[in-house]
Write an enzyme that holds these catalytic residues in place. Structure first.
Site, PDB file in Angstrom:
ATOM      1  N   HIS A   1     -13.578   3.285   8.459  1.00 53.91           N
ATOM      2  CA  HIS A   1     -12.834   2.096   8.030  1.00 53.91           C
ATOM      3  C   HIS A   1     -13.360   1.561   6.693  1.00 53.91           C
ATOM      4  O   HIS A   1     -13.686   0.384   6.554  1.00 53.91           O
ATOM      5  CB  HIS A   1     -12.909   1.003   9.101  1.00 53.91           C
TER       6      HIS A   1
ATOM      7  N   THR B   1      -4.679   5.410   7.185  1.00 57.90           N
ATOM      8  CA  THR B   1      -5.649   4.455   6.648  1.00 57.90           C
ATOM      9  C   THR B   1      -5.232   3.023   6.995  1.00 57.90           C
ATOM     10  O   THR B   1      -5.695   2.076   6.375  1.00 57.90           O
ATOM     11  CB  THR B   1      -5.758   4.582   5.110  1.00 57.90           C
ATOM     12  N   SER B   2      -4.373   2.879   7.987  1.00 57.77           N
ATOM     13  CA  SER B   2      -3.832   1.563   8.312  1.00 57.77           C
ATOM     14  C   SER B   2      -4.528   0.963   9.524  1.00 57.77           C
ATOM     15  O   SER B   2      -5.522   0.244   9.387  1.00 57.77           O
ATOM     16  CB  SER B   2      -2.320   1.659   8.534  1.00 57.77           C
ATOM     17  N   ARG B   3      -4.040   1.233  10.731  1.00 64.53           N
ATOM     18  CA  ARG B   3      -4.644   0.740  11.964  1.00 64.53           C
ATOM     19  C   ARG B   3      -4.750   1.887  12.958  1.00 64.53           C
ATOM     20  O   ARG B   3      -3.833   2.705  13.090  1.00 64.53           O
ATOM     21  CB  ARG B   3      -3.809  -0.407  12.563  1.00 64.53           C
TER      22      ARG B   3
ATOM     23  N   ASP C   1      -9.060   6.950   8.615  1.00 68.46           N
ATOM     24  CA  ASP C   1     -10.119   5.986   8.296  1.00 68.46           C
ATOM     25  C   ASP C   1     -10.229   4.934   9.392  1.00 68.46           C
ATOM     26  O   ASP C   1     -10.995   3.985   9.268  1.00 68.46           O
ATOM     27  CB  ASP C   1      -9.812   5.316   6.949  1.00 68.46           C
TER      28      ASP C   1
ATOM     29  N   GLU D   1     -12.056   1.899  17.841  1.00 69.26           N
ATOM     30  CA  GLU D   1     -13.152   1.946  16.882  1.00 69.26           C
ATOM     31  C   GLU D   1     -14.172   0.825  17.037  1.00 69.26           C
ATOM     32  O   GLU D   1     -15.295   0.928  16.536  1.00 69.26           O
ATOM     33  CB  GLU D   1     -12.609   1.912  15.454  1.00 69.26           C
TER      34      GLU D   1
ATOM     35  N   ASP E   1      11.086   2.669   6.595  1.00 66.31           N
ATOM     36  CA  ASP E   1      10.719   1.258   6.609  1.00 66.31           C
ATOM     37  C   ASP E   1      11.944   0.462   7.037  1.00 66.31           C
ATOM     38  O   ASP E   1      13.071   0.810   6.658  1.00 66.31           O
ATOM     39  CB  ASP E   1      10.246   0.806   5.218  1.00 66.31           C
TER      40      ASP E   1
ATOM     41  N   PRO F   1       1.658  -2.097   9.456  1.00 64.16           N
ATOM     42  CA  PRO F   1       0.736  -2.911  10.251  1.00 64.16           C
ATOM     43  C   PRO F   1       0.850  -2.543  11.726  1.00 64.16           C
ATOM     44  O   PRO F   1       1.808  -1.882  12.147  1.00 64.16           O
ATOM     45  CB  PRO F   1       1.230  -4.340  10.001  1.00 64.16           C
TER      46      PRO F   1
ATOM     47  N   ILE G   1       0.834  -1.212   0.000  1.00 67.60           N
ATOM     48  CA  ILE G   1       0.000   0.000   0.000  1.00 67.60           C
ATOM     49  C   ILE G   1       0.861   1.251   0.000  1.00 67.60           C
ATOM     50  O   ILE G   1       0.609   2.201  -0.755  1.00 67.60           O
ATOM     51  CB  ILE G   1      -0.954  -0.012   1.199  1.00 67.60           C
TER      52      ILE G   1
END
Length: 330
Positions: free
Chosen positions: A299, A236-238, A262, A267, A178, A210, A158
């Site tokens: 989400h 938009t991940s976790r 998101d 949540e 990364d 992640p 992603i």
């Protein structure tokens, strides 16, 4: 023949997932319920060989112990992450866990860029004004993404796609963080830096890692304290990548100029449900929703037809592989 219980069923699952499972093992061997898996709802799995779960189903060690008692041998995840499943407990009880590792990285990456445009150009506010016949553009000033420093945390599937899209805007620099730098991203012109450098120098930060012990609250008070005034953060991940209290402090100090998410770290009480007639007990989340420079969606970044078809087909293939005793990377 396996019997499968689907938890957390949504309308889109009825359109894509259940028909695939019906075709594979017969409708009589598939049951779907709208409730999420928890210690209170685990009893529903009695008599089933497999349970099919989504991101907010709670599959803790006590839940897994119950599932094992009921004869469940397989957990089919309709998502990529394992963070809601106690994998060690599953292994202890001889329960196989299989996931959908990449259902549509394009969907999530495109949505992240959409959120960025929405927050930077104040599109939701403009839309709501025009709906009320208010055509004033006062207060809708944004800024160009072109010429800004963009930081991408996580350059997996992603993150790489998001970086490729954002590169087209013509950023001054494209920074990446990364543990496993990508040659593809280096060829694109990405500069890999440490987290602290990315926090200090990026005008825009997009999260694509992640949820792991090492990434939990990667955006915390210490991180925010290092950031540029007016930084825009996209997640938009976790949800638990962002420490909500730290984000609120950053918004109040004007360090964070825009926040679009998101996901949210707590949540599970609200997302994928209609809570429009309820008072929200989560006062932190309620406060977050009051900021004019915050956008939160429920989400939905993954929610495209292509992604749902991939989730359905991969889930069925994971079931078939389990039945055949096939070991797969999933």
């Amino acid at each position: 023949m396996s019997k499968v219980l689907i938890y957390s069923l949504e309308k889109y699952d009825e359109k894509f997932l259940t028909p695939e499972l019906h075709a594979a093992i017969g409708a009589e061997n598939v049951r779907a319920v709208r409730v999420s898996l928890s210690l209170d709802t685990a009893d529903l799995a009695k008599g089933y060989d497999a349970v099919c779960l989504f991101v907010n189903d709670v599959c803790s060690a006590p839940v897994i112990e119950k599932l094992a008692q009921y004869g469940v041998k397989l957990i089919l995840l309709r998502n990529a992450g394992f963070n809601n499943v106690d994998v060690e407990a599953a292994d202890k009880h001889g329960i196989s866990v299989r996931r959908v590792p990449a259902y549509s990285p394009n969907a999530v990456a495109e949505f992240a860029v959409g959120l960025l445009l929405a927050i930077v150009r104040k599109i939701p506010k403009a839309y709501n004004r025009v709906r009320e016949h208010n055509f004033s553009i006062s207060g809708l000033e944004g800024f160009d993404i072109h010429g800004k420093v963009i930081g991408i945390i996580g350059t997996g599937n992603i993150g790489r796609i998001a970086a490729g899209i954002l590169k087209a805007f013509g950023p001054a620099r494209l920074l990446g963080y990364d543990e496993y730098p990508s040659d593809e991203m280096k060829a694109l012109g990405m500069e890999y830096v440490d987290r602290e450098t990315l926090f200090r120098e990026a005008d825009i930060i997009s999260l694509h890692v992640p949820l792991l012990p090492t990434t939990y609250h990667i955006i915390n008070r210490a991180a925010v304290a290092q950031m540029k005034k007016g930084v825009v953060i996209i997640n938009t991940s976790r949800g638990a990548l962002v420490e909500t209290a730290a984000a609120i402090e950053g918004l109040n100090s004007r360090t964070i100029g825009g926040l679009a998410m998101d996901v949210y770290e707590n949540e599970s009480s609200y997302f994928f449900k209609d809570c429009s007639d309820q008072i929200m007990d989560d006062t932190v989340f309620s406060q977050l929703l009051t900021y004019p420079n915050v956008i939160i969606t429920g989400h939905q970044a993954f929610l495209t037809q292509e992604a749902l078809m991939t989730i359905a087909s991969t889930t069925v293939q994971n079931l078939k592989d389990f039945q055949a005793g096939t070991v797969t990377p999933n």
